[in-house]
Design a protein around this motif. Sequence first.
Motif, PDB file in Angstrom:
ATOM      1  N   ILE A 110      -1.836   3.846  11.885  1.00 39.79           N
ATOM      2  CA  ILE A 110      -2.064   3.757  10.433  1.00 39.79           C
ATOM      3  C   ILE A 110      -2.691   2.397  10.105  1.00 39.79           C
ATOM      4  O   ILE A 110      -3.648   2.298   9.332  1.00 39.79           O
ATOM      5  CB  ILE A 110      -0.719   3.905   9.659  1.00 39.79           C
ATOM      6  CG1 ILE A 110      -0.236   5.340   9.724  1.00 39.79           C
ATOM      7  CG2 ILE A 110      -0.854   3.443   8.220  1.00 39.79           C
ATOM      8  CD1 ILE A 110      -0.998   6.300   8.853  1.00 39.79           C
ATOM      9  N   GLU A 111      -2.152   1.354  10.716  1.00 44.39           N
ATOM     10  CA  GLU A 111      -2.707   0.014  10.455  1.00 44.39           C
ATOM     11  C   GLU A 111      -4.165  -0.069  10.898  1.00 44.39           C
ATOM     12  O   GLU A 111      -5.004  -0.653  10.216  1.00 44.39           O
ATOM     13  CB  GLU A 111      -1.861  -1.051  11.167  1.00 44.39           C
ATOM     14  CG  GLU A 111      -0.516  -1.254  10.488  1.00 44.39           C
ATOM     15  CD  GLU A 111       0.440  -2.130  11.303  1.00 44.39           C
ATOM     16  OE1 GLU A 111       1.451  -2.560  10.733  1.00 44.39           O
ATOM     17  OE2 GLU A 111       0.174  -2.363  12.513  1.00 44.39           O
ATOM     18  N   ALA A 112      -4.462   0.545  12.052  1.00 41.38           N
ATOM     19  CA  ALA A 112      -5.836   0.511  12.558  1.00 41.38           C
ATOM     20  C   ALA A 112      -6.772   1.276  11.632  1.00 41.38           C
ATOM     21  O   ALA A 112      -7.875   0.826  11.308  1.00 41.38           O
ATOM     22  CB  ALA A 112      -5.886   1.101  13.970  1.00 41.38           C
ATOM     23  N   PRO A 154      -7.964   7.226   3.924  1.00 42.86           N
ATOM     24  CA  PRO A 154      -7.715   7.456   5.348  1.00 42.86           C
ATOM     25  C   PRO A 154      -6.667   8.542   5.577  1.00 42.86           C
ATOM     26  O   PRO A 154      -5.638   8.565   4.903  1.00 42.86           O
ATOM     27  CB  PRO A 154      -7.199   6.107   5.838  1.00 42.86           C
ATOM     28  CG  PRO A 154      -7.655   5.116   4.846  1.00 42.86           C
ATOM     29  CD  PRO A 154      -7.778   5.827   3.539  1.00 42.86           C
ATOM     30  N   ILE A 155      -6.955   9.422   6.513  1.00 40.17           N
ATOM     31  CA  ILE A 155      -6.037  10.518   6.837  1.00 40.17           C
ATOM     32  C   ILE A 155      -5.738  10.495   8.329  1.00 40.17           C
ATOM     33  O   ILE A 155      -6.662  10.474   9.144  1.00 40.17           O
ATOM     34  CB  ILE A 155      -6.657  11.890   6.493  1.00 40.17           C
ATOM     35  CG1 ILE A 155      -6.999  11.975   5.006  1.00 40.17           C
ATOM     36  CG2 ILE A 155      -5.696  13.022   6.890  1.00 40.17           C
ATOM     37  CD1 ILE A 155      -7.808  13.209   4.630  1.00 40.17           C
ATOM     38  N   ALA A 179      -3.265   5.706   2.198  1.00 37.10           N
ATOM     39  CA  ALA A 179      -3.439   6.439   3.453  1.00 37.10           C
ATOM     40  C   ALA A 179      -2.495   7.641   3.457  1.00 37.10           C
ATOM     41  O   ALA A 179      -1.480   7.653   2.750  1.00 37.10           O
ATOM     42  CB  ALA A 179      -3.144   5.536   4.650  1.00 37.10           C
ATOM     43  N   ILE A 180      -2.877   8.641   4.257  1.00 35.16           N
ATOM     44  CA  ILE A 180      -2.103   9.885   4.297  1.00 35.16           C
ATOM     45  C   ILE A 180      -1.736  10.224   5.740  1.00 35.16           C
ATOM     46  O   ILE A 180      -2.596  10.195   6.623  1.00 35.16           O
ATOM     47  CB  ILE A 180      -2.927  11.060   3.722  1.00 35.16           C
ATOM     48  CG1 ILE A 180      -3.425  10.732   2.311  1.00 35.16           C
ATOM     49  CG2 ILE A 180      -2.108  12.355   3.719  1.00 35.16           C
ATOM     50  CD1 ILE A 180      -4.494  11.691   1.798  1.00 35.16           C
ATOM     51  N   LYS A 212       0.828  -1.198   0.000  1.00 35.21           N
ATOM     52  CA  LYS A 212       0.000   0.000   0.000  1.00 35.21           C
ATOM     53  C   LYS A 212       0.868   1.256   0.000  1.00 35.21           C
ATOM     54  O   LYS A 212       1.890   1.299   0.669  1.00 35.21           O
ATOM     55  CB  LYS A 212      -0.905  -0.002   1.229  1.00 35.21           C
ATOM     56  CG  LYS A 212      -1.959  -1.073   1.122  1.00 35.21           C
ATOM     57  CD  LYS A 212      -2.950  -1.043   2.233  1.00 35.21           C
ATOM     58  CE  LYS A 212      -4.121  -1.953   1.860  1.00 35.21           C
ATOM     59  NZ  LYS A 212      -5.046  -2.160   2.955  1.00 35.21           N
ATOM     60  N   ARG A 213       0.395   2.246  -0.749  1.00 33.49           N
ATOM     61  CA  ARG A 213       1.159   3.495  -0.812  1.00 33.49           C
ATOM     62  C   ARG A 213       0.724   4.452   0.289  1.00 33.49           C
ATOM     63  O   ARG A 213      -0.459   4.735   0.455  1.00 33.49           O
ATOM     64  CB  ARG A 213       1.006   4.173  -2.172  1.00 33.49           C
ATOM     65  CG  ARG A 213       1.815   5.479  -2.279  1.00 33.49           C
ATOM     66  CD  ARG A 213       1.830   6.023  -3.695  1.00 33.49           C
ATOM     67  NE  ARG A 213       2.463   5.102  -4.622  1.00 33.49           N
ATOM     68  CZ  ARG A 213       3.783   4.966  -4.785  1.00 33.49           C
ATOM     69  NH1 ARG A 213       4.617   5.691  -4.064  1.00 33.49           N
ATOM     70  NH2 ARG A 213       4.268   4.101  -5.654  1.00 33.49           N
TER      71      ARG A 213
END
Length: 223
Positions: free
Chosen positions: A113-115, A75-76, A48-49, A2-3
């Motif tokens: 981030i994983e959550a 997701p941020i 995600a950011i 994932k980026r």
Amino acid sequence: MKRLLIVEDEERIRETLADFFATQEFLVSTAASLAAARAVLARGDVAAIVLDLLLPDGDGTELVRELRGRGDATPILIASARGEERQRILGLRLGADDYLVKPFSLQELLARIEAVLRRTTTPAARLVIGDVIVDFEAFELRRGSTRTPLVAKEAELLRYLVQHPGRAFRREELLDAIWGRDAAPTTRTIDTHVFQLRQKLETDPAHPRHLRTVHGVGYRFDP
Ligand code: CA
């Protein structure tokens, strides 16, 4: 893989985060400004950011507002030195998924981030349109402290239009998309739902700014 997009203007922090996430099975892109972040996001492959707030060309919350305003649910996680409660609440209300106050540990950032990635495999639960927050989980629309319920088909129609900003849809297309091809409702159903949505969403329903009529075609959403 994932980026992850890291938006951070302080080079030292940006490089530390980039190096760390590269060892954690992420593809990493970095941006030192809002403009650079928009350029990366335009590629369309960001999962995600991690977003700093104080950036040279503006405030990170502008990016949150932009993305959520066009129905983008990426997701941020805001990572900011600004830890005041008011600021954290604003970030989350605008649609950020989490908020971490600097300084933080890399392991905690990774865990969050994983959550966030686990939680956000579904479409955006919330959208910000003008001064209104649309909550698709609660099926309601909030303007300040005023809450207005949305019926399921209104919510679906709104989400569909918002996901295609600026595109004009024929009523038949909207019926197919929301009610399904074999549905009994007529194109009048679309008009009724748009009318109801305008009453709830628009500041001046008689002169809608977001749910626009396209004469001879149907309807269009303008962010
Ligand atoms: Ca900064």
